[in-house]
Write an enzyme that holds these catalytic residues in place. Sequence first.
Site, mmCIF file in Angstrom:
data_model
loop_
_atom_site.group_PDB
_atom_site.id
_atom_site.type_symbol
_atom_site.label_atom_id
_atom_site.label_comp_id
_atom_site.label_asym_id
_atom_site.label_seq_id
_atom_site.Cartn_x
_atom_site.Cartn_y
_atom_site.Cartn_z
ATOM 1 C CG PHE A 32 -2.290 0.643 0.796
ATOM 2 C CD1 PHE A 32 -3.142 0.020 -0.109
ATOM 3 C CD2 PHE A 32 -2.648 1.884 1.299
ATOM 4 C CE1 PHE A 32 -4.333 0.625 -0.497
ATOM 5 C CE2 PHE A 32 -3.837 2.498 0.908
ATOM 6 C CZ PHE A 32 -4.676 1.857 0.015
ATOM 7 C CG HIS A 34 2.666 6.195 1.874
ATOM 8 N ND1 HIS A 34 3.899 6.683 2.222
ATOM 9 C CD2 HIS A 34 2.305 5.362 2.886
ATOM 10 C CE1 HIS A 34 4.258 6.206 3.396
ATOM 11 N NE2 HIS A 34 3.307 5.375 3.824
ATOM 12 C CG HIS A 37 6.190 2.922 1.208
ATOM 13 N ND1 HIS A 37 4.846 3.150 1.403
ATOM 14 C CD2 HIS A 37 6.597 2.178 2.262
ATOM 15 C CE1 HIS A 37 4.462 2.571 2.524
ATOM 16 N NE2 HIS A 37 5.497 1.971 3.069
ATOM 17 C CE LYS A 149 4.671 7.054 9.211
ATOM 18 N NZ LYS A 149 4.062 6.244 10.298
ATOM 19 C CB ILE A 176 7.449 11.733 2.721
ATOM 20 C CG1 ILE A 176 8.832 11.246 2.272
ATOM 21 C CG2 ILE A 176 6.740 12.473 1.582
ATOM 22 C CD1 ILE A 176 9.779 12.318 1.777
#
Length: 286
Positions: A32, A34, A37, A149, A176
């Site tokens: 998944f 975003h 990544h 993160k 990000i």
Amino acid sequence: MKIIHEIYDIKEQIKKWKKEGLSIGFVPTMGFLHEGHASLIKTASKENDKVIVSVFVNPLQFGPTEDYSDYPRDIDHDSKICRENGASLIFNPSPKTMYGDKNYTHVNVDTLTNKLCGFSRPGHFQGVCTVITKFFNILSPDKAYFGEKDAQQLAVIKRMVKDLNFDIEIIGCPIIREKDGLAKSSRNTYLDNKGRQAALVLNKSLKSAHNLLESGEKDLSKVKKLIKNNIEKEPLATIDYIEIVDSLTLQPVYKIEDPILVAIAVYINNKVRLIDNFTFKIKQVK
Ligand code: PAF
């Protein structure tokens, strides 16, 4: 985008690349994908001849009441992001391929893992360290890329690599964010409109803490209090933790000497758990 599902097949591919003297970058993900990544993949493809992205929702790192079965999955979308950002292939094994019928061996990094996210997610980091060790053994990458993160995850993996003598360079890549400051996360998709708005409190409270530190505040309890007061003003937010720790050892700090990590986890609508953080270093005066 080429997708490989079996360990034997990916090992054959890697053998070929190694024979040709090509370097391999590895970006582990749970899919998944975003922009967070995407930036890891982009960085990896600048620094390596070949880039492998793993897409594997790792059952070992989810607690019994967590979102393993609901975790968002979309391999077509992931392939697109991988292709656009320079990945060479996706490794997408099944849980059975990774763990067989049962996995008896676990990798555990102690001390760093029993606080912050590890406190509210017992067993989580053991699951992460076990899967990452397996990936490192299967893929033998030269470099592996992790987002800042998940600051605790990054610190734990760095420690594991040091303790277990993996010959792999671990690269941390910056957080990000969305335009309004929310850190990108696959779990943001769980937020409804009101929750999405409420989630801004994470970044906002960290920003005010950063400003306070920049202004010269040395009393870390005041910094924590400021974050707490800010978050408590948001009715849809519930604090899981607010911690100020040494950025490498993750031990609590009361004075700012080495770089500190200010990390928070907050539930939105009592169900979506989001994390955010920043690292702060006192500027050296010459
Ligand atoms: O950060 C993640 O997405 C996961 O913890 C990781 C590193 C891919 C291991 O499953």
